[in-house]
Write a protein that holds these residues in place. Structure first.
Motif, PDB file in Angstrom:
ATOM      1  N   LEU A   1      -3.975   0.593  -2.571  1.00  0.00           N
ATOM      2  CA  LEU A   1      -3.737  -0.659  -2.794  1.00  0.00           C
ATOM      3  C   LEU A   1      -2.808  -0.564  -4.241  1.00  0.00           C
ATOM      4  O   LEU A   1      -3.170  -0.167  -5.114  1.00  0.00           O
TER       5      LEU A   1
ATOM      6  N   TYR B   1       3.469   0.562   3.025  1.00  0.00           N
ATOM      7  CA  TYR B   1       3.109  -0.578   4.006  1.00  0.00           C
ATOM      8  C   TYR B   1       3.068  -2.046   3.339  1.00  0.00           C
ATOM      9  O   TYR B   1       2.536  -1.933   2.221  1.00  0.00           O
TER      10      TYR B   1
ATOM     11  N   GLN C   1       0.385   5.453   1.238  1.00  0.00           N
ATOM     12  CA  GLN C   1      -0.381   6.345   1.779  1.00  0.00           C
ATOM     13  C   GLN C   1       0.162   7.669   1.804  1.00  0.00           C
ATOM     14  O   GLN C   1       1.211   7.799   2.183  1.00  0.00           O
TER      15      GLN C   1
ATOM     16  N   LYS D   1      -4.586  11.088   3.496  1.00  0.00           N
ATOM     17  CA  LYS D   1      -5.214  10.176   2.582  1.00  0.00           C
ATOM     18  C   LYS D   1      -5.569   8.695   3.175  1.00  0.00           C
ATOM     19  O   LYS D   1      -4.646   8.550   4.244  1.00  0.00           O
ATOM     20  N   SER D   2      -6.396   8.017   2.767  1.00  0.00           N
ATOM     21  CA  SER D   2      -6.203   6.436   3.203  1.00  0.00           C
ATOM     22  C   SER D   2      -5.630   5.783   2.185  1.00  0.00           C
ATOM     23  O   SER D   2      -4.918   6.192   1.284  1.00  0.00           O
ATOM     24  N   PRO D   3      -5.023   4.620   2.615  1.00  0.00           N
ATOM     25  CA  PRO D   3      -4.196   3.705   2.117  1.00  0.00           C
ATOM     26  C   PRO D   3      -4.442   3.271   0.593  1.00  0.00           C
ATOM     27  O   PRO D   3      -5.881   3.123   0.392  1.00  0.00           O
TER      28      PRO D   3
ATOM     29  N   THR E   1       4.082   7.110   2.728  1.00  0.00           N
ATOM     30  CA  THR E   1       4.328   6.163   3.524  1.00  0.00           C
ATOM     31  C   THR E   1       3.923   4.783   2.767  1.00  0.00           C
ATOM     32  O   THR E   1       2.746   4.932   2.391  1.00  0.00           O
TER      33      THR E   1
ATOM     34  N   TYR F   1       0.775  -1.248   0.105  1.00  0.00           N
ATOM     35  CA  TYR F   1      -0.034  -0.190   0.003  1.00  0.00           C
ATOM     36  C   TYR F   1       0.869   1.225   0.006  1.00  0.00           C
ATOM     37  O   TYR F   1       1.892   0.962   0.631  1.00  0.00           O
TER      38      TYR F   1
END
Lengths: 115, 107
Positions: free
Chosen positions: B46, B87, B38, B42-44, B85, B36
């Motif tokens: 995909l 993940y 981010q 904001k939201s992550p 970022t 992911y």
């Protein structure tokens, strides 16, 4: 288009319950899995649990018996309840669809636990 | 629980550089790993699922690979808009677990 929207109070007192709603449009929650994830200050991410298309649930054991995820299929919504919150539960809470991984997310709601 | 050791914690790179982020799983998770991105506020989003499959709408400069229990996300030509970022997430077994994140900055 699939859209998710979290709603709920931004401030909760310690020992009380945190309750959030995820409203879904563009897709039925009676298909796939629907989860809650949170991001703590400092960027750690934690999967909290999910509810399936049939209403079965699976929770992160770290939350023990504090968590409950339920749904209202007539409103196409699912819910998070986290009991006995502490300041450690301060985080941004996201709901997400779990199809091929979490592919659609809400925008997130920041919840602060403070007296 | 399955642990994902993600590295580096942060990195700074110039546009057009190649960037690689890795996640080491504590046990076999097969191809059950996702990546992911981010961005701030904001939201992550995909990027990669099943370790190597590019999600819909994701630029082809992103790619995922697997070697045993080590997983990598590669950005072939870094763009300014790739700041954020990153993940990894394993969905092999419950509880699902995330890597600790990699903060990517542009020089």
């Amino acid at each position: 288009e699939v859209q998710l929207q979290e709603s709920g109070p931004g401030l909760v007192k310690p020992s009380q319950s945190l309750s959030l709603t995820c409203s879904v449009t563009g897709y039925s929650i009676t298909s796939n899995y629907w989860g809650w994830i949170r991001k703590f200050p400092g960027n750690k991410m934690e999967w909290m649990g999910y509810i399936s298309y049939s209403g079965n649930t699976n929770y992160n054991p770290s939350l023990k018996s504090r968590i409950s995820i339920t749904r209202d299929t007539s409103k196409n919504q699912f819910f998070l309840q986290l009991n006995s919150v502490t300041t450690e539960d301060t985080a941004t809470y996201y709901c997400a669809r779990n199809a091929r991984g979490f592919d659609y997310w809400g925008q997130g709601v920041m919840v602060t636990v403070s007296s | 629980d399955i642990q994902l050791t993600q590295s580096p914690a942060s990195l700074s790179a110039s546009p057009d550089e190649i960037v690689t982020i890795t996640c080491q799983a504590s046990q076999d998770i097969g191809s059950s790993l996702l990546w992911y991105q981010q961005k701030a506020g904001k939201s992550p989003q995909l990027l990669i699922y099943s370790a190597t499959i590019l999600a819909d709408g994701v630029p082809s400069r992103f790619s995922g690979s697997r070697f045993g229990t080590q997983y990598s996300l590669k950005i072939s030509r870094l763009q300014v808009e790739d700041i954020g970022t990153y993940y990894c997430l394993q969905v092999s077994s419950s509880p699902l677990t995330f890597g600790s994140g990699t903060k990517l900055e542009i020089k």
